[in-house]
Motif scaffolding. Sequence first.
Motif, mmCIF file in Angstrom:
data_model
loop_
_atom_site.group_PDB
_atom_site.id
_atom_site.type_symbol
_atom_site.label_atom_id
_atom_site.label_comp_id
_atom_site.label_asym_id
_atom_site.label_seq_id
_atom_site.Cartn_x
_atom_site.Cartn_y
_atom_site.Cartn_z
ATOM 1 N N SER A 201 0.847 -1.255 -0.096
ATOM 2 C CA SER A 201 0.029 0.062 0.094
ATOM 3 C C SER A 201 0.937 1.332 -0.067
ATOM 4 O O SER A 201 0.532 2.291 -0.771
ATOM 5 C CB SER A 201 -1.033 -0.121 1.183
ATOM 6 N N ASP A 202 1.958 1.399 0.716
ATOM 7 C CA ASP A 202 2.963 2.342 0.936
ATOM 8 C C ASP A 202 3.682 2.572 -0.540
ATOM 9 O O ASP A 202 3.787 3.797 -0.976
ATOM 10 C CB ASP A 202 3.822 2.277 1.853
ATOM 11 N N ALA A 203 3.766 1.468 -1.038
ATOM 12 C CA ALA A 203 4.597 1.505 -2.576
ATOM 13 C C ALA A 203 3.740 2.123 -3.332
ATOM 14 O O ALA A 203 4.052 2.900 -4.290
ATOM 15 C CB ALA A 203 5.309 0.142 -2.765
ATOM 16 N N ILE A 204 2.566 1.593 -3.504
ATOM 17 C CA ILE A 204 1.253 2.269 -4.433
ATOM 18 C C ILE A 204 1.046 3.712 -4.438
ATOM 19 O O ILE A 204 0.825 4.359 -5.248
ATOM 20 C CB ILE A 204 0.044 1.299 -4.220
ATOM 21 N N SER A 205 1.098 4.004 -2.946
ATOM 22 C CA SER A 205 0.714 5.356 -2.809
ATOM 23 C C SER A 205 1.956 6.468 -3.101
ATOM 24 O O SER A 205 1.693 7.840 -3.097
ATOM 25 C CB SER A 205 0.410 5.655 -1.186
ATOM 26 N N LYS A 206 3.087 6.008 -3.342
ATOM 27 C CA LYS A 206 4.033 6.831 -3.759
ATOM 28 C C LYS A 206 3.747 7.478 -5.355
ATOM 29 O O LYS A 206 3.806 6.489 -5.797
ATOM 30 C CB LYS A 206 5.389 6.346 -3.641
ATOM 31 N N PRO A 207 4.180 8.612 -5.406
ATOM 32 C CA PRO A 207 4.175 9.215 -6.925
ATOM 33 C C PRO A 207 5.127 8.754 -7.898
ATOM 34 O O PRO A 207 6.439 8.526 -7.328
ATOM 35 C CB PRO A 207 4.238 10.852 -6.843
ATOM 36 N N VAL A 208 4.909 8.279 -8.713
ATOM 37 C CA VAL A 208 5.753 7.871 -9.853
ATOM 38 C C VAL A 208 6.132 8.697 -11.035
ATOM 39 O O VAL A 208 5.196 9.296 -11.535
ATOM 40 C CB VAL A 208 5.097 6.496 -10.427
ATOM 41 N N GLY A 209 7.511 8.802 -11.341
ATOM 42 C CA GLY A 209 7.985 9.714 -12.423
ATOM 43 C C GLY A 209 7.876 11.099 -12.218
ATOM 44 O O GLY A 209 8.121 11.901 -13.190
ATOM 45 N N PHE A 210 7.914 11.541 -11.093
ATOM 46 C CA PHE A 210 7.768 12.857 -10.504
ATOM 47 C C PHE A 210 9.152 13.652 -10.131
ATOM 48 O O PHE A 210 9.255 14.570 -9.693
ATOM 49 C CB PHE A 210 6.704 13.244 -9.573
ATOM 50 N N GLY A 211 10.196 12.649 -10.181
ATOM 51 C CA GLY A 211 11.624 12.984 -9.854
ATOM 52 C C GLY A 211 11.665 13.495 -8.392
ATOM 53 O O GLY A 211 12.063 14.672 -8.125
ATOM 54 N N GLU A 212 11.121 12.668 -7.364
ATOM 55 C CA GLU A 212 11.216 12.941 -6.170
ATOM 56 C C GLU A 212 12.744 13.389 -5.644
ATOM 57 O O GLU A 212 12.954 14.206 -4.807
ATOM 58 C CB GLU A 212 10.641 11.777 -5.085
ATOM 59 N N ASP A 213 13.787 12.809 -6.318
ATOM 60 C CA ASP A 213 14.999 12.979 -6.117
ATOM 61 C C ASP A 213 15.880 14.235 -6.362
ATOM 62 O O ASP A 213 17.010 14.360 -6.419
ATOM 63 C CB ASP A 213 16.004 11.733 -6.167
ATOM 64 N N LEU A 214 14.977 15.168 -7.403
ATOM 65 C CA LEU A 214 15.643 16.275 -7.818
ATOM 66 C C LEU A 214 15.830 17.288 -6.677
ATOM 67 O O LEU A 214 15.150 17.256 -5.520
ATOM 68 C CB LEU A 214 14.759 16.850 -8.736
ATOM 69 N N ASP A 215 17.092 18.133 -7.083
ATOM 70 C CA ASP A 215 17.594 18.985 -6.251
ATOM 71 C C ASP A 215 16.713 20.475 -6.168
ATOM 72 O O ASP A 215 16.601 20.951 -7.359
ATOM 73 C CB ASP A 215 18.975 19.360 -6.185
ATOM 74 N N GLU A 216 16.223 20.742 -5.168
ATOM 75 C CA GLU A 216 15.229 21.949 -5.455
ATOM 76 C C GLU A 216 15.938 23.202 -5.478
ATOM 77 O O GLU A 216 15.553 24.053 -6.374
ATOM 78 C CB GLU A 216 14.428 22.171 -4.067
ATOM 79 N N ASP A 217 17.277 23.268 -5.297
ATOM 80 C CA ASP A 217 18.204 24.507 -5.817
ATOM 81 C C ASP A 217 18.381 24.595 -7.109
ATOM 82 O O ASP A 217 18.461 25.663 -7.709
ATOM 83 C CB ASP A 217 19.390 24.435 -4.968
ATOM 84 N N GLU A 218 18.410 23.447 -7.685
ATOM 85 C CA GLU A 218 18.518 23.381 -9.320
ATOM 86 C C GLU A 218 17.123 23.603 -9.955
ATOM 87 O O GLU A 218 17.442 24.682 -10.905
ATOM 88 C CB GLU A 218 18.944 22.100 -9.840
#
Length: 222
Positions: A144-161
Amino acid sequence: MSLFGKIFGGGGKAGKGPSPQEAIQKLRETEEMLTKKQEFLEKKIEQELKIAKKNGTKNKRAALQALKRKKRYEKQLGQIDGTLSTIEFQREALENANTNTEVLKNLGFAAKAMKSAHENMDIDKVDDLMSDITEQQELAQEISDAISKPVGFGEDLDEDELLAELEELEQEELDKNLLDVGPENIPLPNVPSTSLPSRPAAKKEDDEDDMGDLKRWGMEAM
């Protein structure tokens, strides 16, 4: 035969006593009989008392006999009161015993039913089953936790960039706006629709003389 022998049906089949329900019923019947006897004696006592009062001054012998009968009735009444108390105590004890018997019987049925329900159960198997249930619940939560995570939105992108890129876009938009505001875009004044006034004739001749002088000076210099 004793009173209790009569109550409980003495003389019946040997080795088989009455059931609690039968004994309780017999005791209630005896209580009812003695209560009626009690009411009869109370009436007799009242009658003998009236006779004694009536003959107290006229016939002392009759009065004394009435008082003697009254005393016997009162004695019997006292005995009945004691008997009723004993019977009542015995009946209550039997009722309690009967209740306890029924309770124990039902508890026995419940114990047998529980034993039958647990007959095919193994505590080790139950522990294994509960462990499997817990494991499956944890797995379901992970899924359930895995399904609820957004996919393809680049959660690992640097906000400063992302902020730097946004500033570049804003600067480009600003530069574009400045370029759009150029000289060619400045509106020119309208050409007057009226004709300009003609130059005076005298001034025109003066200008022609000046041009002739300039040409002569140029030739002499050569």
